[in-house]
Design a protein around this motif. Sequence first.
Motif, PDB file in Angstrom:
ATOM      1  N   PRO A   1      -1.132   7.459   1.774  1.00 39.21           N
ATOM      2  CA  PRO A   1      -2.199   8.300   2.328  1.00 39.21           C
ATOM      3  C   PRO A   1      -2.037   9.792   2.026  1.00 39.21           C
ATOM      4  O   PRO A   1      -3.008  10.445   1.625  1.00 39.21           O
ATOM      5  CB  PRO A   1      -2.134   8.027   3.835  1.00 39.21           C
ATOM      6  N   ALA A   2      -0.843  10.328   2.202  1.00 36.75           N
ATOM      7  CA  ALA A   2      -0.658  11.771   1.982  1.00 36.75           C
ATOM      8  C   ALA A   2      -0.896  12.135   0.515  1.00 36.75           C
ATOM      9  O   ALA A   2      -1.500  13.164   0.217  1.00 36.75           O
ATOM     10  CB  ALA A   2       0.735  12.200   2.417  1.00 36.75           C
ATOM     11  N   LEU A   3      -0.435  11.289  -0.406  1.00 35.99           N
ATOM     12  CA  LEU A   3      -0.627  11.580  -1.825  1.00 35.99           C
ATOM     13  C   LEU A   3      -2.081  11.392  -2.238  1.00 35.99           C
ATOM     14  O   LEU A   3      -2.605  12.159  -3.052  1.00 35.99           O
ATOM     15  CB  LEU A   3       0.304  10.727  -2.679  1.00 35.99           C
ATOM     16  N   ALA A   4      -2.758  10.389  -1.675  1.00 34.13           N
ATOM     17  CA  ALA A   4      -4.176  10.189  -1.981  1.00 34.13           C
ATOM     18  C   ALA A   4      -5.005  11.372  -1.477  1.00 34.13           C
ATOM     19  O   ALA A   4      -5.941  11.812  -2.147  1.00 34.13           O
ATOM     20  CB  ALA A   4      -4.669   8.879  -1.380  1.00 34.13           C
ATOM     21  N   ARG A   5      -4.651  11.902  -0.309  1.00 29.24           N
ATOM     22  CA  ARG A   5      -5.358  13.086   0.192  1.00 29.24           C
ATOM     23  C   ARG A   5      -5.109  14.284  -0.720  1.00 29.24           C
ATOM     24  O   ARG A   5      -6.017  15.046  -1.030  1.00 29.24           O
ATOM     25  CB  ARG A   5      -4.896  13.423   1.616  1.00 29.24           C
ATOM     26  N   ARG A   6      -3.871  14.422  -1.149  1.00 26.39           N
ATOM     27  CA  ARG A   6      -3.503  15.582  -1.966  1.00 26.39           C
ATOM     28  C   ARG A   6      -4.092  15.528  -3.375  1.00 26.39           C
ATOM     29  O   ARG A   6      -4.551  16.542  -3.904  1.00 26.39           O
ATOM     30  CB  ARG A   6      -1.977  15.675  -2.038  1.00 26.39           C
ATOM     31  N   PHE A   7      -4.056  14.343  -3.996  1.00 30.22           N
ATOM     32  CA  PHE A   7      -4.435  14.225  -5.404  1.00 30.22           C
ATOM     33  C   PHE A   7      -5.741  13.466  -5.643  1.00 30.22           C
ATOM     34  O   PHE A   7      -6.198  13.396  -6.780  1.00 30.22           O
ATOM     35  CB  PHE A   7      -3.319  13.548  -6.195  1.00 30.22           C
ATOM     36  N   GLY A   8      -6.310  12.879  -4.605  1.00 30.21           N
ATOM     37  CA  GLY A   8      -7.535  12.098  -4.758  1.00 30.21           C
ATOM     38  C   GLY A   8      -7.232  10.637  -5.034  1.00 30.21           C
ATOM     39  O   GLY A   8      -6.199  10.305  -5.621  1.00 30.21           O
TER      40      GLY A   8
END
Length: 126
Positions: A57-64
Amino acid sequence: MLAAAPRHLRVAPAEASVDAVTRSHLGDGRCVGWYAPPVPGWRVAIDAERADGPLPPALARRFGATDFWARWTRAECLSKLADVPVAIWWQRHGLEVPPGTRWLWRTLTLADMVVTVAFAAGPHRR
């Protein structure tokens, strides 16, 4: 070599892939190994992830979330070839390829996996 990449990739348990030129471990115990003859003057890296794996989740928020695993595996390969920890790569480039990059790569979907194979000219650094 990249055009023939699918022929040079094998999926096997970790203990059965120790003879791979390089390999990537999946969370379920499998490894994707690269089994092509060395290309003089080029280094190779691979990375594989489950195509249906949940996005962090955190990486998807950060990078799409769009094409996340394709971009992720590419960034992992390029950071390996640059001998840079992937967390440093993220700080510098996100999951993108820096302008002027001369590396070559191919991202494939194989069965339930996304796999990137990348090459960089030059000797191994280690």
